[in-house]
Structure formats: structure tokens, C-alpha cells
Write a protein that holds these residues in place. Structure first.
Motif: not given
Length: 173
Positions: A80-82, A88-91, A119-121
Motif C-alpha cells: 500500500v505504501g512506505r 518499512w512497507i505498509q501492506i 509515503i504513508v504517515e
């Protein structure tokens, strides 16, 4: 009489056949699934991560966050994002609140390798479970004691001499 018995036999046979048919339908109804069967869904569109070796799944982009699961070798998950640093990677991870979790990027492969993730907060850092504090009453007992005096090393004290035993020969008679 013969006609009567053949009619009776025919009625009994019809009754038994209808009874067996209703039991067969009941047995077939009993075998029906009571929960909906899972349906096959399409593959997710967009970038995915592939896990070469076992990797922990966490609630946030740090080991300070709780571990919520594990992905084993060969598993995939939609990316989904980083994190802002890209470490780190958001999944998408069903089973956690919000359906999103994080994996450490160096331990997974992003496919396609040319994919760019937004980029995800990250979520707020969790509060530590235990806060180290010093008891002021205990600390006050040690104030003003200064440096400890050196302990005098032990001295060597020789042991008393061991008496030498002598034996007299016994005369033979």
C-alpha cells in the motif's frame, strides 16, 4: 381377495417409496453447507511484496510496535505504501484493525521492482509498557556517602606446623 391383497401391496409399496424418498431428501438437505462457500477473487492490482524468508508483521514501522503476525516464505501481500525513510512497507493484512500492517523492507521483495509506493504517515508510537523510575527515598540514602573506602585485602597467615609421626619397630618374639 387376490385383487385386494395386490392393491394393498401396491399401496404399501407406494408408501414405503415415498418414505424413502423423503428420507433421501432430508439426508441431502443435511449435507448442504450451512456457511457460504468462499469465492475466488482476482489477483490484486498494483505492487505486491513477496516474502523470500519468514518475516514479522507489525502494527507500525518499527520494532517498538506490537507484532501481529508472520508471513512465511513464498507468501505475497498487496503493498500500500512506505514509511518516510523507505525502510518499512505498509501492506494489506486482514485480521488486524484497519486491515493494514507493516513489514521491514529489506526482508521482502517488491514486485514489480520498478513500482513506487506513496509515503504513508505511520501511526503514533506506542507508549512503553514499563517506565524506568528511581525511587527518591532509596536514592536519598546514598547521597553524601562520597566515594567508598577501599577494602583492605586479606593477609596471608601461615598454618601451624604439621606434626611428624614416627613409628617404632615392633620386636618379634
Amino acid at each position: 381377495m387376490r385383487r385386494w391383497s395386490s392393491s394393498l401391496a401396491l399401496i404399501v409399496s407406494a408408501f414405503l417409496l415415498s418414505l424413502l424418498a423423503s428420507q433421501g431428501a432430508a439426508a441431502q438437505d443435511a449435507l448442504q453447507a450451512t456457511v457460504p462457500a468462499p469465492t475466488v477473487t482476482g489477483t490484486p492490482a498494483g505492487p505486491i511484496i513477496r516474502v523470500p524468508e519468514e518475516v514479522n508483521v507489525r502494527l507500525g514501522p518499527s520494532t517498538d510496535y506490537d507484532q501481529v503476525g508472520v508471513l512465511i516464505s513464498g507468501q505475497t501481500a498487496p503493498a500500500v505504501g512506505r514509511s518516510p525513510g523507505g525502510e518499512w512497507i505498509q501492506i494489506q493484512y486482514p485480521g488486524v484493525s484497519g486491515g493494514l500492517a507493516w513489514v521491514f523492507a529489506p526482508l521482502v521483495r517488491l514486485e514489480p521492482s520498478t513500482a513506487t509506493l506513496p509515503i504513508v504517515e505511520p501511526p503514533p508510537t506506542p507508549t512503553p509498557r514499563v517506565t524506568a523510575t528511581i525511587d527518591p527515598t532509596l536514592a536519598a540514602q546514598f547521597v553524601g556517602l562520597g566515594t567508598p573506602r577501599p577494602t583492605r585485602p586479606p593477609t596471608f597467615t601461615p598454618a601451624a606446623p604439621v606434626p611428624q609421626l614416627t613409628f617404632e619397630p615392633i620386636a618379634e618374639t
